[in-house]
Structures are given as C-alpha cells and as structure tokens.
Write a protein that holds these residues in place. Structure first.
Motif, short mmCIF file in Angstrom:
data_model
loop_
_atom_site.label_atom_id
_atom_site.label_comp_id
_atom_site.label_asym_id
_atom_site.label_seq_id
_atom_site.Cartn_x
_atom_site.Cartn_y
_atom_site.Cartn_z
N MET A 1 1.10 -1.25 -0.16
CA MET A 1 -0.20 -0.11 -0.08
C MET A 1 1.05 1.77 -0.27
SD MET A 1 -2.64 -0.90 3.07
CE MET A 1 -1.96 -2.21 3.63
N SER A 2 0.60 1.96 -0.39
CA SER A 2 1.17 3.73 0.17
C SER A 2 0.63 4.43 1.03
CB SER A 2 0.42 4.29 -1.36
OG SER A 2 -1.25 5.31 -1.27
N ILE A 3 1.55 5.13 1.34
CA ILE A 3 1.02 5.99 2.38
C ILE A 3 -0.24 6.63 2.30
CG2 ILE A 3 2.00 8.25 1.36
CD1 ILE A 3 3.26 8.00 4.37
N GLY A 4 -0.76 6.96 1.49
CA GLY A 4 -2.58 7.52 1.38
C GLY A 4 -3.27 6.47 1.49
N GLU A 5 -3.65 5.22 1.56
CA GLU A 5 -3.62 3.52 1.19
C GLU A 5 -4.21 3.92 2.68
OE1 GLU A 5 -3.91 1.63 -2.59
OE2 GLU A 5 -2.18 1.84 -1.96
N VAL A 6 -2.46 3.95 3.31
CA VAL A 6 -2.40 3.59 4.62
C VAL A 6 -3.16 4.48 5.67
CG1 VAL A 6 -1.09 3.60 6.09
CG2 VAL A 6 -0.35 2.30 4.36
N LEU A 7 -3.24 5.86 5.19
CA LEU A 7 -4.31 7.48 5.70
C LEU A 7 -5.52 7.13 5.73
CD1 LEU A 7 -3.60 9.69 6.84
CD2 LEU A 7 -3.90 11.05 5.02
N ALA A 8 -6.09 6.22 4.24
CA ALA A 8 -7.26 6.38 4.25
C ALA A 8 -7.73 5.28 5.15
CB ALA A 8 -7.65 5.41 3.29
N VAL A 17 -4.94 11.99 12.28
CA VAL A 17 -3.32 11.24 11.50
C VAL A 17 -3.38 11.56 10.31
CG1 VAL A 17 -4.70 9.39 10.80
CG2 VAL A 17 -2.41 9.41 11.82
N THR A 18 -2.90 12.30 10.04
CA THR A 18 -2.12 12.66 9.09
C THR A 18 -0.61 11.94 8.41
OG1 THR A 18 -0.49 14.27 9.91
CG2 THR A 18 -2.58 14.89 9.70
N VAL A 19 -0.70 12.44 6.99
CA VAL A 19 1.00 11.45 6.43
C VAL A 19 1.60 12.68 7.02
CG1 VAL A 19 2.54 12.28 4.35
CG2 VAL A 19 -0.30 11.51 4.07
N SER A 20 1.97 13.03 7.37
CA SER A 20 3.03 14.09 8.16
C SER A 20 3.29 13.16 9.17
CB SER A 20 3.09 15.26 8.57
OG SER A 20 2.95 16.32 7.49
N LYS A 21 1.83 12.77 9.81
CA LYS A 21 2.70 11.96 11.31
C LYS A 21 3.01 10.60 10.98
CE LYS A 21 1.20 10.53 15.44
NZ LYS A 21 1.29 10.89 16.89
N GLY A 27 10.12 8.21 11.35
CA GLY A 27 11.44 8.81 11.83
C GLY A 27 12.25 8.39 13.17
N GLU A 28 10.70 8.07 13.56
CA GLU A 28 11.63 7.80 14.94
C GLU A 28 11.86 6.08 15.12
OE1 GLU A 28 11.63 10.00 18.18
OE2 GLU A 28 11.80 11.31 16.25
N GLY A 29 11.48 5.83 14.35
CA GLY A 29 11.90 3.84 14.01
C GLY A 29 10.79 3.18 14.54
N LEU A 30 9.52 3.52 14.77
CA LEU A 30 8.38 2.52 14.71
C LEU A 30 8.12 1.54 14.10
CD1 LEU A 30 8.71 5.32 17.72
CD2 LEU A 30 6.33 4.24 17.96
N ILE A 31 7.74 2.46 12.22
CA ILE A 31 7.58 1.38 11.60
C ILE A 31 8.61 1.73 10.83
CG2 ILE A 31 5.40 1.39 11.68
CD1 ILE A 31 5.12 3.56 10.10
N HIS A 45 0.07 -4.75 5.50
CA HIS A 45 -0.82 -4.88 6.87
C HIS A 45 -0.21 -4.71 8.33
CE1 HIS A 45 -4.69 -5.10 3.82
NE2 HIS A 45 -3.95 -5.59 3.24
N LEU A 46 1.19 -5.22 8.10
CA LEU A 46 1.21 -4.86 9.33
C LEU A 46 1.74 -4.03 9.78
CD1 LEU A 46 3.00 -6.36 11.91
CD2 LEU A 46 4.46 -7.30 10.41
N HIS A 47 2.55 -3.37 8.60
CA HIS A 47 2.70 -1.90 9.25
C HIS A 47 1.20 -1.14 9.93
CE1 HIS A 47 6.19 -2.29 6.53
NE2 HIS A 47 6.82 -2.08 7.89
N VAL A 48 0.35 -1.21 8.80
CA VAL A 48 -0.94 -0.50 9.23
C VAL A 48 -1.37 -1.10 10.50
CG1 VAL A 48 -3.63 -0.61 8.70
CG2 VAL A 48 -1.96 -0.53 7.35
N GLU A 49 -1.03 -2.17 11.51
CA GLU A 49 -1.47 -2.87 12.49
C GLU A 49 -1.13 -2.14 13.36
OE1 GLU A 49 -4.56 -4.92 13.11
OE2 GLU A 49 -4.58 -3.96 11.68
N GLN A 50 0.72 -1.87 13.14
CA GLN A 50 1.96 -1.16 13.95
C GLN A 50 1.26 0.36 14.36
OE1 GLN A 50 5.43 -2.05 11.95
NE2 GLN A 50 6.05 -3.88 13.84
N LEU A 51 1.08 0.54 13.40
CA LEU A 51 0.16 1.91 13.65
C LEU A 51 -1.05 2.03 13.72
CD1 LEU A 51 0.72 3.14 10.10
CD2 LEU A 51 2.17 4.64 11.26
N ARG A 52 -1.94 1.25 13.85
CA ARG A 52 -3.08 1.19 14.62
C ARG A 52 -2.82 1.31 16.54
NH1 ARG A 52 -5.84 -2.00 10.80
NH2 ARG A 52 -7.87 -0.66 10.15
#
Length: 208
Positions: A1-8, A17-21, A27-31, A45-52
């Motif tokens: 997925m692109s960052i825009g799709e993740v945002l959606a 939540v924003t693209v900048s966030k 940048g902080e190394g969390l994903i 999808h793993l990145h999406v779950e991590q962000l959630r």
C-alpha cells in the motif's frame, strides 16, 4: 500500500492522523516501510496494525513514544536492523565509507538539509546525494553552494503535489493508486526536463 492508502484505512478510527504523523513515526523508528526503486514507501497490513497500536496507545493511554516502542517490541518483535537487498539501510559510519566522504562533509549535508537519516539509518537516496556532493566538492562545489538545487527540487515536488491534489480530493475507489502513478510519471518527466535544461544551460556557458 502507499502512504495515502494507509491514511485512508486509519482516518475513520483516528481522524487526526496525517501523512506527516506517519512519516514522523517512521523517522522515530517505530515503523519501517520498505521503499520501491523509485523511492516510494511501501506499506503492508502489518504496518497498518503497528500504526493502529501506536495511535491507540497515544490516544487512550497518553504514553510517550519510547514506552510505546518497548510495548511494540513485546507485541510485534524488534524492528529489523537491516532490510533486504533492495532496501538499503546504512549506519553513519557505513555511509561515510560507501560515499567516500568525511564526517565534516556529512554534517554539512545535514545542516543544509540535503539529506537526513531515518531512524538513524541512511537509505539509497541519501547515499546517492552523499556521493554526488562528494564528487562536486572535488570541483569546489560544496553543500552550501547547492541550496539552489535543493530549492528547485522542492519546487518541482510542489508541482507534483499540485497536480495530484485534485485526484486525491475525489476520494473515489482507486484514487490513491491513480495519484501514485501520476506522481511517478510527472516525476520522470520533470527529471527529463531538468536534465535537458541543464544541458542547454551548460552549452550556453561553453559558448556552443
């Protein structure tokens, strides 16, 4: 997925939540999303779950990122220190060696905003920048002389953003993918145009 799709996918549950966030959390190394050869972030999808998980911990428990990072390690495992061969992740020392530059030059590059580490690692684009500036420095052109180049690149990125904004505003199915493709195409055309104009300018300088 692109960052825009993740945002959606995330905005329904986390409206703020924003693209900048998302980029900040990277940048902080969390994903650690991978990147395509052209430099676009690729999320799973793993990145999406991590962000959630991160956003929930911040919203519901007001936890600082360092604590969230430890909790993520318990739930998802430690982030990989090195990606696969297509995803370059260099330490500071490795970048200095690979680019053939010294610590002073790298510091100058960072001070002038020509490159920056992500989670204390440098990607393939950072290596290209460092090598290019190192080569230019041998002809007397240093980072401080290249602010105009950076400014021009930022203006060109702004043109791409302006062109894809109407596509993203539609929020129609497939709009994000379409915007991604348009951005890639425009970037390629702008690179070709920039190169042609530079060659023309150089010929003029040489009186040809």
């Amino acid at each position: 997925m692109s960052i825009g799709e993740v945002l959606a996918l995330l905005q329904g549950e986390f409206p703020d939540v924003t693209v900048s966030k998302i980029r900040f959390l990277e940048g902080e190394g969390l994903i650690e999303p991978e990147r395509s050869p052209s430099g676009f972030r690729k999320f799973t999808h793993l990145h999406v779950e991590q962000l959630r998980f991160i956003l929930t911990e911040q919203r519901d428990h007001y936890l600082p990122l360092r604590v969230i990072k430890d909790r993520m390690a318990e739930n998802f495992g430690r982030p990989r220190a090195v990606q696969d061969k297509q995803e370059l992740r260099l330490s500071r020392a490795e970048l200095l060696e690979a680019a053939g530059i010294d610590e002073e030059m790298l510091t100058e590059l960072e001070d002038y905003g020509l490159l920056a580490p992500v989670a204390r690692r440098y990607d393939e684009e950072a290596l290209k920048v460092a090598r290019s500036v190192g080569a230019l420095a041998r002809h007397g052109l240093h980072a401080r002389h290249l602010r105009a180049v950076k400014a021009a690149a930022e203006r060109e990125a702004g043109l791409v953003e302006q062109a894809v904004a109407p596509i993203l505003k539609r929020r129609a199915p497939g709009a994000i993918g379409e915007a991604d493709e348009v951005a890639r195409e425009l970037s390629a055309h702008l690179l070709d145009l920039h190169a042609a104009l530079l060659r023309t300018g150089v010929r003029s300088v040489l009186g040809r």
